[in-house]
Write a protein that holds these residues in place. Structure first.
Motif, short mmCIF file in Angstrom:
data_model
loop_
_atom_site.label_atom_id
_atom_site.label_comp_id
_atom_site.label_asym_id
_atom_site.label_seq_id
_atom_site.Cartn_x
_atom_site.Cartn_y
_atom_site.Cartn_z
N LEU A 371 0.86 -1.19 0.00
CA LEU A 371 0.00 0.00 0.00
C LEU A 371 0.89 1.23 0.00
CD1 LEU A 371 -2.66 -1.04 2.67
CD2 LEU A 371 -3.03 -0.88 0.21
N LEU A 372 0.60 2.16 -0.88
CA LEU A 372 1.36 3.40 -0.97
C LEU A 372 0.48 4.57 -0.56
CD1 LEU A 372 3.93 4.94 -1.77
CD2 LEU A 372 3.03 5.05 -4.12
N LEU A 373 0.88 5.26 0.52
CA LEU A 373 0.13 6.41 1.01
C LEU A 373 0.73 7.68 0.43
CD1 LEU A 373 -0.43 5.55 4.78
CD2 LEU A 373 -2.19 6.10 3.13
N LEU A 374 -0.04 8.38 -0.37
CA LEU A 374 0.43 9.62 -0.98
C LEU A 374 0.53 10.72 0.07
CD1 LEU A 374 -1.70 9.63 -4.26
CD2 LEU A 374 0.71 8.98 -4.00
N PRO A 375 1.48 11.65 -0.08
CA PRO A 375 1.57 12.77 0.86
C PRO A 375 0.36 13.70 0.70
CG PRO A 375 3.09 13.07 -0.97
CD PRO A 375 2.54 11.68 -1.10
N LEU A 376 0.09 14.47 1.72
CA LEU A 376 -1.09 15.33 1.73
C LEU A 376 -1.03 16.37 0.61
CD1 LEU A 376 -3.73 15.85 3.22
CD2 LEU A 376 -2.49 17.39 4.76
N ARG A 377 0.16 16.81 0.24
CA ARG A 377 0.28 17.82 -0.83
C ARG A 377 -0.19 17.28 -2.18
NH1 ARG A 377 5.29 16.22 0.67
NH2 ARG A 377 6.53 15.04 -0.86
N GLU A 378 -0.26 15.95 -2.32
CA GLU A 378 -0.78 15.34 -3.53
C GLU A 378 -2.23 14.93 -3.38
OE1 GLU A 378 1.72 12.27 -5.14
OE2 GLU A 378 3.57 13.31 -4.55
N ARG A 379 -2.82 15.28 -2.24
CA ARG A 379 -4.24 15.02 -2.01
C ARG A 379 -4.90 16.30 -1.51
NH1 ARG A 379 -4.71 11.49 2.43
NH2 ARG A 379 -2.50 11.46 2.96
N LYS A 380 -4.71 17.36 -2.27
CA LYS A 380 -5.16 18.68 -1.82
C LYS A 380 -6.67 18.74 -1.57
CE LYS A 380 -1.47 21.68 -3.55
NZ LYS A 380 -1.16 22.20 -2.21
N GLU A 381 -7.42 17.88 -2.26
CA GLU A 381 -8.87 17.90 -2.06
C GLU A 381 -9.26 17.48 -0.65
OE1 GLU A 381 -7.93 13.79 -3.85
OE2 GLU A 381 -7.15 15.83 -3.90
N ALA A 410 -8.39 29.44 4.25
CA ALA A 410 -8.44 28.24 3.42
C ALA A 410 -7.33 28.26 2.37
CB ALA A 410 -9.80 28.09 2.76
N LYS A 411 -7.07 29.44 1.79
CA LYS A 411 -6.02 29.56 0.79
C LYS A 411 -4.65 29.27 1.41
CE LYS A 411 -8.47 32.91 -2.09
NZ LYS A 411 -8.52 34.31 -2.56
N LEU A 412 -4.43 29.76 2.62
CA LEU A 412 -3.16 29.48 3.29
C LEU A 412 -2.98 27.98 3.54
CD1 LEU A 412 -2.97 32.36 5.92
CD2 LEU A 412 -1.64 32.11 3.84
N LEU A 413 -4.06 27.34 3.97
CA LEU A 413 -3.99 25.90 4.22
C LEU A 413 -3.73 25.13 2.94
CD1 LEU A 413 -6.99 25.53 6.71
CD2 LEU A 413 -4.57 25.42 7.29
N LEU A 414 -4.33 25.56 1.85
CA LEU A 414 -4.20 24.85 0.58
C LEU A 414 -2.82 24.98 -0.03
CD1 LEU A 414 -7.63 25.55 -1.15
CD2 LEU A 414 -6.74 23.33 -0.46
N PHE A 415 -2.19 26.15 0.14
CA PHE A 415 -0.92 26.38 -0.54
C PHE A 415 0.30 26.19 0.36
CE2 PHE A 415 -4.01 28.61 -3.17
CZ PHE A 415 -3.75 27.97 -4.37
N TYR A 416 0.06 25.67 1.55
CA TYR A 416 1.16 25.23 2.39
C TYR A 416 1.46 23.78 2.00
CZ TYR A 416 3.85 24.22 6.62
OH TYR A 416 4.83 23.86 7.50
#
Length: 526
Positions: A371-381, A410-416
């Motif tokens: 199982l490969l868990l993607l990092p959160l930056r690749e699961r922005k949704e 929300a924008k700050l959270l998304l682009f961090y």
């Protein structure tokens, strides 16, 4: 001690004989020559008192045949049903003769069949209590709670199972949960909760990627023989996935034992994993000690940071995976175990193999289930739904008012970039609810966000502001809120450094400090 005589007819005498033995009675098993169908004959205190013997017999017959719970006697070897009471006949819709020609496998729902063997083994060794699904003759299903215990009669080992139908209770609980469930989170993403038994609690899924991953994990849950390797960056939830593979969607009482390979030295690891015999080394317990593999017997052992395991021990772990057996330190007796093995790493295990730091044969053996868990930056949704959930949960725990996230926050959270992934997001929101109390999460609350190069405003999300060319909104402008948001974003962009933020805004540090002090007074309600 008085003598008790029990009828030796089939295996139906099991429950009565065991009950009386547990009560300290001496039991002699024999056939009394009567035509009592499948029941034990008891003569208590004085076997020459037939009236008392008949009274006891009638009492136990009433208990067995009129018990509200289902009672089954099951052969350990093949799961065959050797006795069933009236409640079983009524619950399943089969006649008694039909039930006695069936096995417990015939009553279990298809998706629970892979668990039957392990559950019977645990019931035989130490008893078990669990929830599962049974199926009726008419195709309907029953949610049941099963208490099963192995009992020995002569040379025969049989399982006594007391089964309670909890279908109505489960339906009521599900209805209450559905009634209290919010239709959608404040960011518009639907929630999907996977119910857990004695597991990691409700797991909330916000994306198709994670839903697919959990579906794959559920498949691994049904086959304990497959070792599983979970890869993912720190904070992505590898242990949560491991626990889900162990617990699945059912109540599982088998143990889940975790081992942090990075926290133990090579000398300690072997004794911790395999245990040791008496006298194996100086300072050991006089009677020796069981290891983690013993503790995980019948359940799951989870090796976190498996790539940190000393290479000398990797060969021994490989043998455990392949042969399901091991020797304790200082021991000569081979010990067989029945466990599921799950490993996790946040490193590049393929690179370790190439460098000779991880055995290639062990890697291929572990790589059966992966199982490969993607990092959160690749699961922005998932970022905003997760942040909203954490905000609601921590606000409720601390009695704070937070209920939603502002667009600017929300924008700050998304682009961090969230290098610490879900763990960092959770910790950030926990810190915010500890430090502040507001109805809306704002940029000013997110000063904890670090690494300013990871906080960037995308051109398509926030147009460049031109002080010489802008248009005021016709419906009016809340200047105070606008200024607070500008200051909050500037501080977040510069890691809370007021000197850099002031330079960025083109004002003095003192002016910025005055604005920050004013914002804090507003937040505190002063």
């Amino acid at each position: 001690m008085k003598t008790l005589l029990a009828k030796a007819d089939n295996s139906t005498r099991v429950w009565l004989s065991q009950i009386l033995r547990d009560a300290g009675r001496h039991v002699i098993e024999c056939d009394n020559g009567t035509n009592e169908p499948n029941f034990a004959i008891a003569m208590v205190k004085n076997i020459k008192e037939p009236k008392k013997a008949k009274m006891v017999l009638n009492w136990y017959k009433l208990f067995f045949e009129h018990a509200r719970d289902i009672i089954l006697f099951i052969r350990r070897e093949d799961g065959g049903i050797v006795e069933a009471n009236n409640s079983a006949v009524n619950a399943y819709g089969y006649s008694r003769d039909e039930l006695l020609a069936m096995s417990i496998y015939d009553l279990r729902a298809k998706e629970t069949l892979p668990l039957v063997k392990a559950q019977m083994e645990q019931a035989n060794h130490q008893g078990i209590l669990f929830e599962t699904i049974h199926q009726r003759k008419d195709g309907g299903t029953l949610h049941v709670e099963v208490g099963s215990q192995g009992v020995t009669i002569g040379n025969e080992r049989i399982l006594l199972s007391v089964i309670r139908d909890i279908t109505a209770r489960k339906k009521t609980v599900d209805n209450l949960r559905a009634a209290n469930k919010e239709p959608a989170d404040s960011r518009g993403a639907p929630k999907k909760v996977l119910p857990q038994g004695k597991g990691p609690g409700g797991i909330v899924i916000f994306s198709k990627k994670m839903e697919s991953l959990f579906q794959q994990a559920k498949k691994y849950h049904t086959d304990r023989s497959i070792p599983v390797l979970i890869q993912g960056e720190t904070g992505t939830g590898k242990e949560v996935i491991a626990k889900y593979i162990h617990y699945g969607g059912l109540s599982v009482v088998e143990p889940f034992i975790d081992v942090n390979c990075a926290a133990l030295t090579s000398s300690l690891f072997e004794s911790e994993l395999f245990g040791y015999e008496s006298g194996a080394f100086t300072g050991g317990l006089p009677r020796g000690q069981k290891g983690k593999l013993d503790l995980a017997s019948g359940g799951t052992i989870f090796f976190d940071e498996i790539t940190e395991l000393p290479i000398a021990l990797q060969a021994k772990l490989l043998r455990v995976i392949q042969e399901k057996e091991f020797y304790r330190v200082g021991g000569l007796r081979k010990i067989r175990i029945d466990i599921r093995i799950i490993c996790a790493t946040n490193g590049n295990i393929e690179k370790k193999v190439k460098e000779g730091l991880f055995r290639q044969d062990l890697y291929y053996r572990l790589n059966v289930g992966r199982l490969l868990l993607l990092p959160l930056r690749e699961r922005k949704e998932e970022i905003l739904p997760l942040a909203t959930k954490f905000l609601e949960d921590f606000s409720h725990q601390r009695g704070k008012r937070f209920s939603k996230i502002s667009d600017s926050a929300a924008k700050l959270l998304l682009f961090y970039s969230w290098p610490g992934n879900v763990r960092e997001l959770r910790n950030t929101i926990e810190w915010v609810t500890f430090m502040y109390d507001d109805s809306v999460l704002k940029p000013a609350h997110l000063e904890i966000l670090r690494q300013n190069e990871n906080v960037r405003v995308a051109e398509d999300c926030a147009p460049v502001m031109d002080p010489d060319n802008f248009t005021l909104p016709a419906e009016g402008l809340y200047l105070e809120k606008f200024l607070n948001n500008i200051v909050g974003q500037a501080l977040a962009m510069h890691n809370g450094n007021k000197t850099k933020a002031a330079r960025y805004l083109g004002i003095s540090r003192r002016s910025l400090q005055c604005r920050v002090d004013r914002m804090r007074r507003q937040l505190s309600g002063d």
